[in-house]
Design an enzyme around this catalytic site. Structure first.
Site, PDB file in Angstrom:
ATOM      1  N   GLY A  11      24.888  39.594  37.016  1.00 34.58           N
ATOM      2  CA  GLY A  11      24.625  40.592  35.534  1.00 34.58           C
ATOM      3  C   GLY A  11      25.187  41.149  35.181  1.00 34.58           C
ATOM      4  O   GLY A  11      24.701  42.363  34.578  1.00 34.58           O
ATOM      5  N   GLN A 112      24.154  31.131  44.070  1.00 37.68           N
ATOM      6  CA  GLN A 112      25.259  32.410  44.686  1.00 37.68           C
ATOM      7  C   GLN A 112      25.346  32.272  46.249  1.00 37.68           C
ATOM      8  O   GLN A 112      26.339  33.417  46.500  1.00 37.68           O
ATOM      9  CB  GLN A 112      24.345  33.795  44.077  1.00 37.68           C
ATOM     10  CG  GLN A 112      24.777  33.520  42.216  1.00 37.68           C
ATOM     11  CD  GLN A 112      24.615  34.548  41.305  1.00 37.68           C
ATOM     12  OE1 GLN A 112      24.288  35.157  43.053  1.00 37.68           O
ATOM     13  NE2 GLN A 112      24.840  34.663  40.474  1.00 37.68           N
ATOM     14  N   ASP A 159      12.248  52.238  45.318  1.00 37.36           N
ATOM     15  CA  ASP A 159      10.492  52.791  44.978  1.00 37.36           C
ATOM     16  C   ASP A 159      10.349  54.134  46.117  1.00 37.36           C
ATOM     17  O   ASP A 159       9.865  54.399  45.839  1.00 37.36           O
ATOM     18  CB  ASP A 159       9.974  51.434  46.064  1.00 37.36           C
ATOM     19  CG  ASP A 159      10.010  50.190  44.888  1.00 37.36           C
ATOM     20  OD1 ASP A 159       9.729  49.981  43.931  1.00 37.36           O
ATOM     21  OD2 ASP A 159      10.521  49.472  45.626  1.00 37.36           O
ATOM     22  N   HIS A 187       8.968  44.237  47.049  1.00 35.10           N
ATOM     23  CA  HIS A 187       9.244  44.916  45.531  1.00 35.10           C
ATOM     24  C   HIS A 187       8.843  43.980  44.652  1.00 35.10           C
ATOM     25  O   HIS A 187       8.748  43.605  43.868  1.00 35.10           O
ATOM     26  CB  HIS A 187      11.111  44.941  45.270  1.00 35.10           C
ATOM     27  CG  HIS A 187      10.607  45.585  44.059  1.00 35.10           C
ATOM     28  ND1 HIS A 187      11.531  47.352  43.539  1.00 35.10           N
ATOM     29  CD2 HIS A 187      11.363  44.681  42.569  1.00 35.10           C
ATOM     30  CE1 HIS A 187      11.394  47.621  42.743  1.00 35.10           C
ATOM     31  NE2 HIS A 187      11.864  46.575  41.926  1.00 35.10           N
TER      32      HIS A 187
HETATM   33  N1  LIG Z   1      14.819  45.777  42.831  1.00 36.33           N
HETATM   34  C1  LIG Z   1      14.455  46.811  42.022  1.00 36.33           C
HETATM   35  O1  LIG Z   1      14.488  48.059  42.857  1.00 36.33           O
HETATM   36  C2  LIG Z   1      14.434  46.859  40.535  1.00 36.33           C
HETATM   37  C3  LIG Z   1      14.681  47.414  39.560  1.00 36.33           C
HETATM   38  C4  LIG Z   1      14.990  46.949  38.130  1.00 36.33           C
HETATM   39  C5  LIG Z   1      14.845  45.909  38.146  1.00 36.33           C
HETATM   40  N2  LIG Z   1      15.152  44.689  38.934  1.00 36.33           N
HETATM   41  C6  LIG Z   1      15.459  43.993  37.949  1.00 36.33           C
HETATM   42  O2  LIG Z   1      16.910  43.329  37.939  1.00 36.33           O
HETATM   43  C7  LIG Z   1      17.231  43.192  37.360  1.00 36.33           C
HETATM   44  C8  LIG Z   1      18.591  43.747  36.217  1.00 36.33           C
HETATM   45  O3  LIG Z   1      17.539  43.882  35.089  1.00 36.33           O
HETATM   46  P1  LIG Z   1      18.707  44.316  33.896  1.00 36.33           P
HETATM   47  O4  LIG Z   1      17.736  45.318  33.589  1.00 36.33           O
HETATM   48  O5  LIG Z   1      19.286  44.606  34.004  1.00 36.33           O
HETATM   49  O6  LIG Z   1      18.230  43.414  33.451  1.00 36.33           O
HETATM   50  P2  LIG Z   1      19.190  42.588  32.364  1.00 36.33           P
HETATM   51  O7  LIG Z   1      18.006  41.586  31.427  1.00 36.33           O
HETATM   52  O8  LIG Z   1      19.294  43.955  30.496  1.00 36.33           O
HETATM   53  O9  LIG Z   1      20.020  41.830  32.381  1.00 36.33           O
HETATM   54  C9  LIG Z   1      21.067  40.939  33.561  1.00 36.33           C
HETATM   55  C10 LIG Z   1      21.765  39.972  33.004  1.00 36.33           C
HETATM   56  O10 LIG Z   1      21.539  39.317  34.474  1.00 36.33           O
HETATM   57  C11 LIG Z   1      22.639  38.088  33.583  1.00 36.33           C
HETATM   58  N3  LIG Z   1      22.026  36.957  34.287  1.00 36.33           N
HETATM   59  C12 LIG Z   1      21.253  36.229  34.138  1.00 36.33           C
HETATM   60  N4  LIG Z   1      21.659  35.082  35.554  1.00 36.33           N
HETATM   61  C13 LIG Z   1      22.828  34.798  35.910  1.00 36.33           C
HETATM   62  C14 LIG Z   1      23.282  34.349  36.615  1.00 36.33           C
HETATM   63  N5  LIG Z   1      22.491  32.863  37.143  1.00 36.33           N
HETATM   64  N6  LIG Z   1      25.001  35.103  36.835  1.00 36.33           N
HETATM   65  C15 LIG Z   1      24.620  36.088  36.565  1.00 36.33           C
HETATM   66  N7  LIG Z   1      24.127  36.811  35.917  1.00 36.33           N
HETATM   67  C16 LIG Z   1      23.347  36.193  35.718  1.00 36.33           C
HETATM   68  C17 LIG Z   1      21.834  38.138  31.970  1.00 36.33           C
HETATM   69  O11 LIG Z   1      23.168  37.757  31.263  1.00 36.33           O
HETATM   70  C18 LIG Z   1      21.973  39.365  31.844  1.00 36.33           C
HETATM   71  O12 LIG Z   1      23.315  39.990  30.873  1.00 36.33           O
HETATM   72  C19 LIG Z   1      15.836  41.925  36.258  1.00 36.33           C
HETATM   73  O13 LIG Z   1      15.899  41.078  38.059  1.00 36.33           O
HETATM   74  C20 LIG Z   1      14.885  43.305  37.446  1.00 36.33           C
HETATM   75  O14 LIG Z   1      13.567  42.808  37.408  1.00 36.33           O
HETATM   76  C21 LIG Z   1      15.045  45.623  40.205  1.00 36.33           C
END
Ligand SMILES: NC(=O)c1ccc[n+]([C@@H]2O[C@H](COP(=O)([O-])OP(=O)(O)OC[C@H]3O[C@@H](n4cnc5c(N)ncnc54)[C@H](O)[C@@H]3O)[C@@H](O)[C@H]2O)c1
Length: 334
Positions: A11, A112, A159, A187
């Site tokens: 990502g 993955q 969190d 989460h």
């Molecule tokens: N666990 C936590 O505490 C927590 C906190 C915040 C966000 N998140 C999660 O993290 C994730 C990313 O958030 P973000 O704000 O960076 O989102 P974002 O949409 O800005 O970026 C996500 C990126 O992932 C890429 N992507 C999608 N499928 C992919 C794949 N198969 N392989 C590689 N890359 C891929 C997209 O093209 C994009 O560039 C989301 O799922 C969000 O909900 C989790």
């Protein structure tokens, strides 16, 4: 000079990566003296944007960063990894059913996981951030049978940090004066932020949080819902999900895996349950209090659990069992 370590961020063209990549490249996570090779994975349509991220990383001119490899190919991204930070996932689109979201992510994390199994070092530490983080992490581990289950964890540190900050604000303390809060479970909004065992330092004296705040109603009500709904509150205000704070939490989580937790302190991490800790079913990826030493984590054992906590811990376990069941049905078919 030690050998460079290979660290993957998926990502990598997204908003969390934009913030976390600089912290890693500067040496905030693995230390200033640890050379790094950063591998950046995103999907094919994001490759032009990712080239921009590569240019910016180069222009940061940070000492630890020796090489950046940007790719849309799993066999390139997962090769010989020491650490994999899996941020990219399928986001929920308007009108999308929860089950469809889960299915799309099972597909990504199965692939993955298989790539980790095939190309990464067996000692690789895998941290899953992309939501639904707990179940995605379980899917990846299930798809990587040659890598120890204990090498997989998911991020609930954001969190945990949110809980710590709420308590510090309430008592007008610094965040470092609060320790041992716990996030139990998923989460998601069913998570249970628990401060029953947390300690605060007030005027040099260590006190329990309940003793220091003297407001059970707040701690069992507003405090819990504020932490549970903090992500939604940030989205509502920013029209984007948490990225700066998520990036900081990733750094805290990975740094603790690498260097260990301080003596007398524990942190929250989503890990695979052994079935013997706190009555949580075996093989559920559930957030627990852990300590970390020599790059291995252990459950914090023996904390007394009252009826209020038990109910909340079981509720979030139930949600995770349902997610797991649905994900594993898809796992067999995707
Ligand atoms: N666990 C936590 O505490 C927590 C906190 C915040 C966000 N998140 C999660 O993290 C994730 C990313 O958030 P973000 O704000 O960076 O989102 P974002 O949409 O800005 O970026 C996500 C990126 O992932 C890429 N992507 C999608 N499928 C992919 C794949 N198969 N392989 C590689 N890359 C891929 C997209 O093209 C994009 O560039 C989301 O799922 C969000 O909900 C989790």
């Amino acid at each position: 000079m030690p050998e460079p370590i290979r660290v993957l961020v998926t990502g990598a063209a997204g908003q969390i990566a934009y913030s976390v990549l600089l912290s890693i490249a500067k040496g905030d996570v693995f230390g200033k003296d640890q050379p790094l090779i950063l591998l950046l994975l995103d999907i094919t349509p994001m490759m032009t944007a990712l080239q921009g991220v590569v240019m910016e990383l180069e222009d940061c001119a940070t000492a630890p960063l020796k090489e950046v490899i940007a790719t849309d190919q799993e066999e390139v991204a997962f090769k010989d990894l020491d650490v994999a930070i899996l941020v990219g996932s399928m986001p929920r689109r308007e009108g999308m059913e929860r089950k469809d979201l889960l299915k799309a992510n099972v597909k990504i994390f199965k692939s993955q996981g298989a790539a980790l199994d095939k190309y990464a070092k067996k000692s690789v530490k895998v941290i899953v951030v992309g939501n639904p983080a707990n179940t995605n992490c379980l899917t990846a581990s299930r798809s990587a049978p040659s890598i120890p289950k204990s090498n997989f964890s998911c991020l609930t540190r954001l969190d945990h940090n949110r809980a710590k900050a709420q308590i510090a604000q309430k008592l007008k303390l610094g965040c470092n004066d609060v320790k041992n809060v716990i996030i139990w479970g998923n989460h998601s909004s069913t998570q249970y932020p628990d401060v029953t065992h947390a300690k605060v330092k007030v005027h040099g004296k260590e006190l329990g949080v309940y003793e220091a705040i003297k407001d059970d109603c707040y701690l069992k009500g507003e405090f819990i819902t504020t932490v549970q709904q903090r992500g939604a509150a940030v989205i509502k205000a920013r029209k984007l999900s948490s990225a700066m704070s998520a990036s900081k939490a990733i750094c805290d989580h990975v740094q603790d895996i690498w260097f260990g937790t301080p003596e007398g302190e524990f942190v929250s991490m989503g890990v695979i349950s052994d079935g013997n800790s706190y009555g949580i079913p075996e093989d559920l990826l559930y957030s627990f209090p852990v300590t970390i030493k020599n790059k291995n984590w252990s459950f914090v054992e023996g904390l007394p659990i009252d009826d209020f906590s038990r109910e909340k811990m079981d509720l979030t376990a139930k949600e995770l069992m349902e997610e797991k069941e649905t994900a594993f049905e898809f796992l067999a078919s995707v």
